[in-house]
Motif scaffolding. Sequence first.
Motif, PDB file in Angstrom:
ATOM      1  N   THR A 356      86.590  28.362  61.648  1.00  0.00           N
ATOM      2  CA  THR A 356      85.609  29.423  61.944  1.00  0.00           C
ATOM      3  C   THR A 356      84.204  28.839  62.105  1.00  0.00           C
ATOM      4  O   THR A 356      83.245  29.602  62.262  1.00  0.00           O
ATOM      5  N   LYS A 357      84.100  27.525  62.090  1.00  0.00           N
ATOM      6  CA  LYS A 357      82.806  26.858  62.227  1.00  0.00           C
ATOM      7  C   LYS A 357      82.501  26.658  63.720  1.00  0.00           C
ATOM      8  O   LYS A 357      83.402  26.372  64.514  1.00  0.00           O
ATOM      9  N   PHE A 367      79.130  29.622  60.777  1.00  0.00           N
ATOM     10  CA  PHE A 367      80.502  30.119  60.779  1.00  0.00           C
ATOM     11  C   PHE A 367      80.483  31.560  61.307  1.00  0.00           C
ATOM     12  O   PHE A 367      79.509  32.289  61.118  1.00  0.00           O
ATOM     13  N   PHE A 368      81.601  31.965  61.939  1.00  0.00           N
ATOM     14  CA  PHE A 368      81.652  33.338  62.424  1.00  0.00           C
ATOM     15  C   PHE A 368      82.484  34.245  61.529  1.00  0.00           C
ATOM     16  O   PHE A 368      82.511  35.463  61.727  1.00  0.00           O
ATOM     17  N   ASP A 405      74.123  37.430  65.823  1.00  0.00           N
ATOM     18  CA  ASP A 405      74.055  36.724  67.113  1.00  0.00           C
ATOM     19  C   ASP A 405      75.121  35.641  67.199  1.00  0.00           C
ATOM     20  O   ASP A 405      74.920  34.600  67.825  1.00  0.00           O
ATOM     21  N   GLY A 406      76.266  35.887  66.580  1.00  0.00           N
ATOM     22  CA  GLY A 406      77.339  34.903  66.595  1.00  0.00           C
ATOM     23  C   GLY A 406      78.330  35.136  67.715  1.00  0.00           C
ATOM     24  O   GLY A 406      78.236  36.115  68.464  1.00  0.00           O
ATOM     25  N   PRO A 407      79.324  34.273  67.817  1.00  0.00           N
ATOM     26  CA  PRO A 407      80.315  34.364  68.893  1.00  0.00           C
ATOM     27  C   PRO A 407      81.418  35.365  68.551  1.00  0.00           C
ATOM     28  O   PRO A 407      81.533  35.822  67.414  1.00  0.00           O
ATOM     29  N   PRO A 408      82.237  35.722  69.538  1.00  0.00           N
ATOM     30  CA  PRO A 408      83.411  36.554  69.276  1.00  0.00           C
ATOM     31  C   PRO A 408      84.354  35.776  68.334  1.00  0.00           C
ATOM     32  O   PRO A 408      84.292  34.549  68.272  1.00  0.00           O
ATOM     33  N   PRO A 409      85.230  36.426  67.616  1.00  0.00           N
ATOM     34  CA  PRO A 409      85.498  37.871  67.735  1.00  0.00           C
ATOM     35  C   PRO A 409      84.623  38.726  66.815  1.00  0.00           C
ATOM     36  O   PRO A 409      84.628  39.949  66.924  1.00  0.00           O
ATOM     37  N   THR A 410      83.837  38.127  65.911  1.00  0.00           N
ATOM     38  CA  THR A 410      83.088  38.928  64.938  1.00  0.00           C
ATOM     39  C   THR A 410      81.669  39.221  65.392  1.00  0.00           C
ATOM     40  O   THR A 410      81.067  40.206  64.964  1.00  0.00           O
TER      41      THR A 410
END
Length: 428
Positions: A356-357, A367-368, A405-410
């Motif tokens: 998740t990093k 991490f997301f 401002d993180g990536p998918p999916p979260t």
Amino acid sequence: MRSLSRRLTSVLFATLVVTLPLQALAATESIVLGMGCFWGAEKRMSEIPGVLDVESGYAGGDAERASYRDVLNLEKRIQRGKSDARNHAEVVKVTFDPEQVGLERVLIGFWESHNPTQGDRQGNDVGSNYRSAIYVSNEAQRAVALETRDAYQQALSAAGFGPITTEIAPLRHYNRAETYHQDYLTKNPDGYCGLGGTEVAYPGSDQGETAKPQADRLQASDLDAERQLIVFEAEDCPFCQAFRAEVLESWSSAVPVVTTLNPRPPEGWMLEKDLFATPTMVLFEDGKEISRYTGYKGDKARFWQWLGFQILTPEQQRIAFEQGTERAFSGSHLDEKRPGVFVDPITGAALFRSDTKFESKSGWPSFFNPVEGALTYHEDRSHGMRRTEVRSASSGIHLGHVFDDGPPPTGKRYCINGNVLSFVPDRD
């Protein structure tokens, strides 16, 4: 006539009510004992069958009258060299029924329930007011006191203890302690159990009247010489059981831990001072105690904070306990890409999986998604900003913040201080 009969009946009833307690009282015997802090002494002596009452008090000093404050203030003056007066000792007045229990049995409980070789101290309590003492009311009591002292000295010497320092003297100037001191541990258990003395049995008894067979000492060869946490426990200690259930059963910290029912450390290892209660968690490095944590009342966060201050670097402590932040691109694990898990540096609890990093170019490990239940969330309005702080759920230490401002999916970016992460690679 009927009125006279009523009066006679009332007088007879009143006579019985007054006389019976006095008759019972006349059949009892009392002795005054000093065993350090009277809170624990009161509890231990009251557990002896045949003991009817145990009262906390002060005795053996020069002052005819004394209170708790008087005793403490005089001890301070004595320690500073400003008084040569004899201070009172904290004592318990033990009243017992001689038909149920003899004085020898009471004194066996006394000897086995504290360490009588420590002079003006008992465990962590230091001062002449904590001295071991037997204050007698007659020559017969003095004879039993001396006889049991000499017998117990033989057992102590065989176990490696020094000479008994117990004062044996006629009782003088006894003062009952304040009401709030009576039955204190019953009202205020305070998260620990008293150890109960040297664990040396009185000779001639079946493993002692109050002592139990001593558990084997830990072997130094079985432990980690560089750093080792030892939890000193006692049987029938509910606080020890709670610590086991809430902390030890899920232990995953990198610090090795072991429990023992023996109050002494492994041969060749050194305690800074005697233990006085259980559970006591002692951290050893190179066979020497560097810190201890006594008692447990369900306060896991306090325990982990104590351990953290022993094993984290000053920079890690600043981040973990003062909500500090490492400089961008200066922390650990920025380039860590191996399969594995990032864990709390104190508890070892999993925080983030490496899959998740992601590379956020922020200068901090990002991490997301965290491990489920690993974090707690807190509003942070410091530095004129409104952010969401994240902490480790297991230890409560500050980790960093979470942003949207993180990536998918979260869509989340958990921006974490790398210096308060430890990495455990997956096994092949």
